[in-house]
Each structure stands twice: as C-alpha cells, then as structure tokens.
Design a protein around this motif. Structure first.
Motif, PDB file in Angstrom:
ATOM      1  N   ASP A 123       2.541  -0.233   9.392  1.00 22.43           N
ATOM      2  CA  ASP A 123       2.176  -0.385   8.181  1.00 22.43           C
ATOM      3  C   ASP A 123       0.682  -0.951   7.907  1.00 22.43           C
ATOM      4  OD1 ASP A 123       2.168  -0.958   5.016  1.00 22.43           O
ATOM      5  OD2 ASP A 123       4.040  -1.110   4.979  1.00 22.43           O
ATOM      6  N   PRO A 124      -0.266  -0.160   7.186  1.00 25.00           N
ATOM      7  CA  PRO A 124      -1.414  -0.769   6.968  1.00 25.00           C
ATOM      8  C   PRO A 124      -1.473  -1.969   6.067  1.00 25.00           C
ATOM      9  CG  PRO A 124      -1.227   1.290   5.958  1.00 25.00           C
ATOM     10  CD  PRO A 124       0.105   1.271   6.694  1.00 25.00           C
ATOM     11  N   ARG A 125      -0.524  -2.107   5.267  1.00 27.63           N
ATOM     12  CA  ARG A 125      -0.390  -3.375   4.368  1.00 27.63           C
ATOM     13  C   ARG A 125      -0.440  -4.620   5.175  1.00 27.63           C
ATOM     14  NH1 ARG A 125       4.289  -1.921   0.853  1.00 27.63           N
ATOM     15  NH2 ARG A 125       5.260  -1.497   2.637  1.00 27.63           N
ATOM     16  N   PHE A 126       0.109  -4.356   6.527  1.00 22.45           N
ATOM     17  CA  PHE A 126       0.407  -5.779   7.404  1.00 22.45           C
ATOM     18  C   PHE A 126      -0.525  -5.551   8.625  1.00 22.45           C
ATOM     19  CE2 PHE A 126       4.427  -4.570   5.199  1.00 22.45           C
ATOM     20  CZ  PHE A 126       4.194  -5.320   4.099  1.00 22.45           C
ATOM     21  N   ALA A 127      -1.326  -4.545   8.966  1.00 15.89           N
ATOM     22  CA  ALA A 127      -2.058  -4.341  10.096  1.00 15.89           C
ATOM     23  C   ALA A 127      -3.049  -5.539  10.403  1.00 15.89           C
ATOM     24  CB  ALA A 127      -2.864  -3.109  10.046  1.00 15.89           C
ATOM     25  N   THR A 128      -3.506  -6.416   9.311  1.00 16.52           N
ATOM     26  CA  THR A 128      -4.413  -7.383   9.942  1.00 16.52           C
ATOM     27  C   THR A 128      -3.871  -8.710   9.116  1.00 16.52           C
ATOM     28  OG1 THR A 128      -6.084  -7.002   8.098  1.00 16.52           O
ATOM     29  CG2 THR A 128      -6.316  -5.731  10.011  1.00 16.52           C
ATOM     30  N   ASN A 129      -4.347  -9.821   9.433  1.00 11.12           N
ATOM     31  CA  ASN A 129      -4.029 -11.210   8.691  1.00 11.12           C
ATOM     32  C   ASN A 129      -4.475 -10.937   7.313  1.00 11.12           C
ATOM     33  OD1 ASN A 129      -2.857 -13.545   8.624  1.00 11.12           O
ATOM     34  ND2 ASN A 129      -5.166 -14.372   8.368  1.00 11.12           N
TER      35      ASN A 129
ATOM     36  N   ALA B 216      -3.077 -10.618   1.901  1.00 11.47           N
ATOM     37  CA  ALA B 216      -3.324  -9.746   0.396  1.00 11.47           C
ATOM     38  C   ALA B 216      -1.791  -9.020  -0.155  1.00 11.47           C
ATOM     39  CB  ALA B 216      -3.923  -8.848   0.481  1.00 11.47           C
ATOM     40  N   ASN B 217      -0.952  -8.883   0.895  1.00 12.56           N
ATOM     41  CA  ASN B 217       0.596  -8.365   0.670  1.00 12.56           C
ATOM     42  C   ASN B 217       1.511  -9.298   1.078  1.00 12.56           C
ATOM     43  OD1 ASN B 217      -0.284  -5.419  -0.430  1.00 12.56           O
ATOM     44  ND2 ASN B 217      -1.181  -5.669   1.896  1.00 12.56           N
ATOM     45  N   ASN B 218       1.247 -10.549   0.566  1.00 14.68           N
ATOM     46  CA  ASN B 218       2.208 -11.685   0.961  1.00 14.68           C
ATOM     47  C   ASN B 218       3.503 -11.565   0.151  1.00 14.68           C
ATOM     48  OD1 ASN B 218       2.925 -13.787   2.494  1.00 14.68           O
ATOM     49  ND2 ASN B 218       2.305 -15.200   0.563  1.00 14.68           N
ATOM     50  N   ASP B 219       3.173 -11.343  -1.150  1.00 13.24           N
ATOM     51  CA  ASP B 219       4.414 -10.758  -1.978  1.00 13.24           C
ATOM     52  C   ASP B 219       5.369  -9.778  -1.435  1.00 13.24           C
ATOM     53  OD1 ASP B 219       2.325  -8.946  -2.566  1.00 13.24           O
ATOM     54  OD2 ASP B 219       2.852  -8.712  -4.523  1.00 13.24           O
ATOM     55  N   ILE B 220       4.986  -8.814  -0.905  1.00 11.98           N
ATOM     56  CA  ILE B 220       5.738  -8.005  -0.191  1.00 11.98           C
ATOM     57  C   ILE B 220       6.305  -8.329   1.116  1.00 11.98           C
ATOM     58  CG2 ILE B 220       5.947  -5.685   0.929  1.00 11.98           C
ATOM     59  CD1 ILE B 220       3.479  -4.942  -0.921  1.00 11.98           C
ATOM     60  N   LEU B 221       5.623  -9.083   1.956  1.00 14.05           N
ATOM     61  CA  LEU B 221       5.861  -9.414   3.191  1.00 14.05           C
ATOM     62  C   LEU B 221       6.977 -10.557   3.305  1.00 14.05           C
ATOM     63  CD1 LEU B 221       5.643  -8.725   6.327  1.00 14.05           C
ATOM     64  CD2 LEU B 221       3.656 -10.196   6.246  1.00 14.05           C
ATOM     65  N   ASP B 222       6.774 -11.599   2.338  1.00 19.23           N
ATOM     66  CA  ASP B 222       7.465 -12.639   2.493  1.00 19.23           C
ATOM     67  C   ASP B 222       8.834 -12.493   2.361  1.00 19.23           C
ATOM     68  OD1 ASP B 222       5.942 -14.659   3.228  1.00 19.23           O
ATOM     69  OD2 ASP B 222       5.730 -15.849   1.142  1.00 19.23           O
ATOM     70  N   PRO B 223       9.423 -11.676   1.152  1.00 25.27           N
ATOM     71  CA  PRO B 223      10.870 -11.408   1.227  1.00 25.27           C
ATOM     72  C   PRO B 223      11.281 -10.710   2.442  1.00 25.27           C
ATOM     73  CG  PRO B 223       9.738 -10.698  -0.812  1.00 25.27           C
ATOM     74  CD  PRO B 223       8.557 -10.991   0.334  1.00 25.27           C
ATOM     75  N   ILE B 224      10.590 -10.136   3.136  1.00 27.83           N
ATOM     76  CA  ILE B 224      11.111  -9.222   4.430  1.00 27.83           C
ATOM     77  C   ILE B 224      11.290 -10.272   5.264  1.00 27.83           C
ATOM     78  CG2 ILE B 224      10.558  -7.583   6.421  1.00 27.83           C
ATOM     79  CD1 ILE B 224       8.595  -6.076   4.059  1.00 27.83           C
TER      80      ILE B 224
END
Length: 142
Positions: free
Chosen positions: A9-15, A20-28
């Motif tokens: 997923d390009p939203r999570f490909a780099t730090n 930048a997409n912490n609001d999406i990744l944190d709940p996962i």
C-alpha cells in the motif's frame, strides 16, 4: 501482522507516508495489538525484525531482562526501608564507569558540610545549630 496488503500500500510504503497516514494505520495496528497478548505481539514483531519493546508498569520493570542485563536498577541500603531499588548511573563508560557512592542522604544531613564547603563562618553555623535551624553534627563529621 498477517496483512501483506499493507506492505504494498503506497500510503504505508515509507516512514513519511506512514506518518502522513497515521490516522489510518494506527487503528489497524491497535486492532492487531488488541487481538493478541503482549508476548504474542512482541514475538510477531521481533520475528519480523521490528524494533519493539514492551510497555511496562513498575512491577514489570523490576523483572525486565533488559533492566537486569543493563543494571539500570540497583539496590542500595536505606535507613527507612532496609534496601531500596534506585536508578543506576545511566552512562557507565568503560574507562570511567562511575558508581553510586551512597544512597541519598536524609533531608538536611549534609547541610552543615555544604555550608563549610562554601566557607560559611563556623560561628554562623554554630549559631544556626544552637537555634535549631541546622541539625548539630558530631565533631568527627564533616
């Protein structure tokens, strides 16, 4: 975490993208953590090479392998408790490792010695002791 889709997923490909997409990744990540014990989650992360460590309460820290191996806590004599765990010196260098000389003194125990070190007149110190402002020290004490 059993989510290969996150790797591509390009939203999570780099730090930078993950931040930048912490609001999406944190709940996962939180959902994964909630579904596992701390030991299970740590094992998964360690196997994947993730830099990770447990969140500890004070009791956990006392038994922590890292704390024991690093000698981050030491036990020193204490007048009230017998022995008391204390933080060790954080930076222990090989040539000058440092050590705890003694446990913390009782409140006011070193005041007279400190006043002498800063050249307070002995008569002033005696006056303060006579008035009860300072604890009188034995003649052989500093």
């Amino acid at each position: 975490m059993g989510r290969p889709d996150l790797i591509t997923d390009p939203r999570f490909a780099t730090n930078t993208a993950r931040v930048a997409n912490n609001d999406i990744l944190d709940p996962i990540v939180a959902a994964f953590m909630a579904a596992h014990t701390q030991a299970e989650a740590l094992a998964v992360f360690e196997q994947a090479g993730v830099t990770v460590g447990p969140v500890c309460d004070p009791a956990d820290l006392m038994d922590s392998q890292f704390i024991r191996e690093r000698e981050a806590l030491i036990s020193l004599p204490d007048a009230d408790m017998g022995r008391l765990p204390m933080h060790n010196i954080p930076a222990r260098l090989s040539a000058t490792p440092g050590a705890m000389a003694r446990p913390a003194p009782a409140l006011g125990a070193d005041t007279t010695a400190i006043l002498r070190l800063i050249d307070v007149d002995p008569a002033t110190i005696e006056t303060l002791q006579a008035r009860g402002v300072l604890k009188a020290t034995a003649p052989d004490q500093p």
